[in-house]
Design a protein around this motif. Structure first.
Motif, mmCIF file in Angstrom:
data_model
loop_
_atom_site.group_PDB
_atom_site.id
_atom_site.type_symbol
_atom_site.label_atom_id
_atom_site.label_comp_id
_atom_site.label_asym_id
_atom_site.label_seq_id
_atom_site.Cartn_x
_atom_site.Cartn_y
_atom_site.Cartn_z
ATOM 1 N N ASP A 71 0.843 -1.189 0.000
ATOM 2 C CA ASP A 71 0.000 0.000 0.000
ATOM 3 C C ASP A 71 0.886 1.250 0.000
ATOM 4 O OD1 ASP A 71 -2.799 0.989 0.229
ATOM 5 O OD2 ASP A 71 -1.978 1.996 1.984
ATOM 6 N N PRO A 72 0.624 2.196 -0.911
ATOM 7 C CA PRO A 72 1.433 3.425 -0.897
ATOM 8 C C PRO A 72 1.096 4.256 0.339
ATOM 9 C CG PRO A 72 -0.353 3.590 -2.512
ATOM 10 C CD PRO A 72 -0.382 2.201 -1.984
ATOM 11 N N ASP A 73 2.050 4.421 1.232
ATOM 12 C CA ASP A 73 1.762 5.025 2.528
ATOM 13 C C ASP A 73 2.991 5.792 2.994
ATOM 14 O OD1 ASP A 73 1.248 5.626 5.180
ATOM 15 O OD2 ASP A 73 0.397 3.670 5.644
ATOM 16 N N ALA A 74 2.780 7.050 3.366
ATOM 17 C CA ALA A 74 3.898 7.898 3.802
ATOM 18 C C ALA A 74 4.565 7.367 5.066
ATOM 19 C CB ALA A 74 3.400 9.330 4.044
ATOM 20 N N THR A 75 3.846 6.562 5.861
ATOM 21 C CA THR A 75 4.410 6.078 7.129
ATOM 22 C C THR A 75 5.153 4.754 6.989
ATOM 23 O OG1 THR A 75 2.383 4.893 7.767
ATOM 24 C CG2 THR A 75 2.566 7.217 8.407
ATOM 25 N N ASN A 76 5.176 4.180 5.790
ATOM 26 C CA ASN A 76 5.852 2.898 5.603
ATOM 27 C C ASN A 76 7.342 3.015 5.971
ATOM 28 O OD1 ASN A 76 5.836 0.131 4.706
ATOM 29 N ND2 ASN A 76 7.045 0.811 2.972
ATOM 30 N N GLY A 77 7.820 2.097 6.781
ATOM 31 C CA GLY A 77 9.219 2.100 7.186
ATOM 32 C C GLY A 77 9.523 2.907 8.434
ATOM 33 N N LEU A 78 8.548 3.680 8.921
ATOM 34 C CA LEU A 78 8.765 4.427 10.165
ATOM 35 C C LEU A 78 8.880 3.472 11.349
ATOM 36 C CD1 LEU A 78 6.373 7.520 10.423
ATOM 37 C CD2 LEU A 78 8.866 7.519 10.387
ATOM 38 N N VAL A 79 9.690 3.847 12.318
ATOM 39 C CA VAL A 79 9.741 3.080 13.563
ATOM 40 C C VAL A 79 8.857 3.779 14.589
ATOM 41 C CG1 VAL A 79 11.186 2.184 15.415
ATOM 42 C CG2 VAL A 79 12.063 2.236 13.068
ATOM 43 N N ILE A 80 7.894 3.032 15.119
ATOM 44 C CA ILE A 80 6.970 3.529 16.143
ATOM 45 C C ILE A 80 7.470 3.035 17.501
ATOM 46 C CG2 ILE A 80 4.556 3.685 16.851
ATOM 47 C CD1 ILE A 80 5.053 4.563 13.922
ATOM 48 N N TYR A 81 7.719 3.959 18.415
ATOM 49 C CA TYR A 81 8.314 3.613 19.709
ATOM 50 C C TYR A 81 7.283 3.706 20.838
ATOM 51 C CZ TYR A 81 12.808 4.390 17.356
ATOM 52 O OH TYR A 81 13.882 4.337 16.493
ATOM 53 N N SER A 82 7.577 2.954 21.888
ATOM 54 C CA SER A 82 6.789 3.064 23.117
ATOM 55 C C SER A 82 7.739 3.055 24.310
ATOM 56 C CB SER A 82 5.805 1.911 23.243
ATOM 57 O OG SER A 82 5.108 1.995 24.470
ATOM 58 N N ARG A 83 7.436 3.917 25.263
ATOM 59 C CA ARG A 83 8.173 3.926 26.526
ATOM 60 C C ARG A 83 7.177 3.625 27.643
ATOM 61 N NH1 ARG A 83 10.003 7.478 30.669
ATOM 62 N NH2 ARG A 83 12.123 6.970 31.334
ATOM 63 N N VAL A 84 7.491 2.664 28.465
ATOM 64 C CA VAL A 84 6.577 2.213 29.516
ATOM 65 C C VAL A 84 7.280 2.303 30.872
ATOM 66 C CG1 VAL A 84 5.223 0.270 30.402
ATOM 67 C CG2 VAL A 84 5.374 0.661 27.929
ATOM 68 N N LYS A 85 6.559 2.864 31.862
ATOM 69 C CA LYS A 85 7.099 2.906 33.232
ATOM 70 C C LYS A 85 5.958 2.621 34.215
ATOM 71 C CE LYS A 85 6.636 7.947 33.703
ATOM 72 N NZ LYS A 85 7.355 9.210 33.993
ATOM 73 N N TRP A 86 6.319 2.159 35.401
ATOM 74 C CA TRP A 86 5.312 1.778 36.393
ATOM 75 C C TRP A 86 4.595 2.992 36.967
ATOM 76 C CZ3 TRP A 86 4.064 -2.955 35.965
ATOM 77 C CH2 TRP A 86 5.004 -3.968 35.789
ATOM 78 N N ARG A 87 3.330 2.786 37.308
ATOM 79 C CA ARG A 87 2.538 3.739 38.095
ATOM 80 C C ARG A 87 2.325 3.148 39.491
ATOM 81 N NH1 ARG A 87 -0.895 7.438 35.403
ATOM 82 N NH2 ARG A 87 -2.421 7.190 37.072
ATOM 83 N N LYS A 88 1.828 3.977 40.403
ATOM 84 C CA LYS A 88 1.563 3.493 41.755
ATOM 85 C C LYS A 88 0.132 2.981 41.921
ATOM 86 C CE LYS A 88 5.046 6.436 43.935
ATOM 87 N NZ LYS A 88 5.310 7.508 44.934
ATOM 88 N N ASP A 89 -0.684 3.135 40.826
ATOM 89 C CA ASP A 89 -2.045 2.598 40.876
ATOM 90 C C ASP A 89 -2.186 1.521 39.805
ATOM 91 O OD1 ASP A 89 -2.264 3.953 38.439
ATOM 92 O OD2 ASP A 89 -3.190 5.715 39.360
#
Length: 371
Positions: free
Chosen positions: A77-95
């Motif tokens: 599919d022709p898509d401007a986002t092809n090849g982008l790296v999508i990141y996530s950062r996760v940290k603990w909460r107290k709840d």
């Protein structure tokens, strides 16, 4: 992905959405945070029912959390986002909550009419649900985390998407209703176009200018002093966009397009892609017959290579009246489509000869848009 679909005789590969990437990155980061070890790959389920096993990239840890990325694969599919790296950062909460937000490169919503509240990160509802579901599978019900989705190149890529017109600033959107990208999906394209009408309505606009493509937009820009906020592209989906305008209670529409595209509407053809239906020369020939053109004149138009060539031939016959008849008929057909609930006018033009005709209602709407 190694799943394919055949369209128009071509074998095309499926891909996966930015939403799937975000969910996979978030799940991988959560699992690495929980277990204290790195992962090379992560599996997620998609709303389509297909499971994905994706490679985890750029794993990083600090005192508070873990981050990693998943590379977007849009398939064929022709898509401007092809090849982008999508990141996530996760940290603990107290709840026990899972709080999801967008960081750098994820757009922010600034206009109403989208499925996301103003001020929130442009992460659509289904991807949000996917992220939460996948994280819950890892951390259970008794823990909570803060999740940040970020895309370092997102703002750069966003200028190639619909986001600026939709009032999404600062980056791309995290999208996908099925988690899977179907190559050349017509439905996804139509949904993107329809969103512009929704946003325009939320901004208080009740009259719009529909153009099939850039030619119409350029004609308006070069010939009329109109505010560009009124102009919305329909692509080939003129009937669908008229339906959407009626659904959103738009009161007035000015259709502006090349004769080669809008003439199809005069024949009741509202999906104007040539693979769906054509009839351009045949419609011209029928109206030339009404105007008394000779069989040889009609034959020359039927044998013309392009609509532009046909326009030149018609002008040589001194049958320019045909263009006014066609503009009126396009308006008539569009009014039938919308059950006359919308005021509609039409302007048709040629690349070589400029504006060919404006119907009577179109002339009135021209004055309104000038005001």
């Amino acid at each position: 992905m190694e799943k394919y679909v055949v369209k128009n005789g071509k074998k095309l590969r499926y891909g996966y959405t930015t939403g799937s990437c975000a969910a996979a990155a978030a799940k991988a980061a959560a699992q690495m945070l929980l277990e204290g070890r790195d992962l090379e790959s992560i599996s997620i389920s998609t709303p389509k029912g297909w499971d994905l096993n994706l490679t985890v990239l750029e794993k990083k840890r600090d005192n508070e959390g873990v981050s990693c990325g998943i590379k977007k694969d849009g398939g064929d599919d022709p898509d401007a986002t092809n090849g982008l790296v999508i990141y996530s950062r996760v940290k603990w909460r107290k709840d026990t909550k899972i709080n999801i937000d967008g960081g750098i490169g994820v757009g922010r919503v600034t206009k109403k009419g989208l499925p996301i509240p103003v001020g929130k990160a442009a992460i659509n509802p289904i991807p949000l649900q996917m992220i939460e579901k996948e994280i819950r599978q890892v951390i259970g019900e008794n823990k909570g985390v803060d999740v940040e989705i970020f895309i370092p190149k997102g703002e750069e890529i966003a200028v190639k998407t619909f986001n600026p017109r939709l009032g999404i600033i600062g980056g791309i959107s995290i999208l996908g209703t099925s988690g899977i990208v179907e190559p050349m999906s017509e439905e996804a394209w139509k949904e993107s176009l329809a969103l512009e009408i929704s946003v325009a309505k939320e901004e208080g606009l009740e009259k719009l200018i529909f153009v099939p493509g850039n030619y119409g937009r350029d004609l308006i820009k070069n010939n009329y002093d109109f505010d560009e906020k009124y102009v919305i592209k329909t692509s080939n989906f003129i009937g669908f966009m008229l339906d959407q305008a009626m659904h959103h209670n738009i009161k007035k529409i000015l259709l502006v397009g090349h004769i080669g595209k809008l003439i199809k509407v005069a024949g009741g053809i509202f999906h104007t892609h040539s693979k769906i239906a054509d009839g351009r020369r045949e419609i011209l020939a029928a109206y030339l017959g009404i105007l008394g053109a000779s069989p040889l004149e009609i034959k020359s138009v039927l044998e013309s290579n392009t609509t532009e060539e046909a326009v030149t031939l018609i002008q040589g016959m001194k049958k320019e009246e045909i263009f006014s008849l066609l503009a009126e008929k396009i308006t008539e057909k569009a009014l039938e489509r919308t059950f006359k609930e919308v005021e509609i006018g039409t302007i048709i033009f040629s690349m070589e000869h400029g504006v060919l005709a404006t119907c009577e209602e179109g002339k009135k709407l021209l004055e309104e848009f000038k005001r």
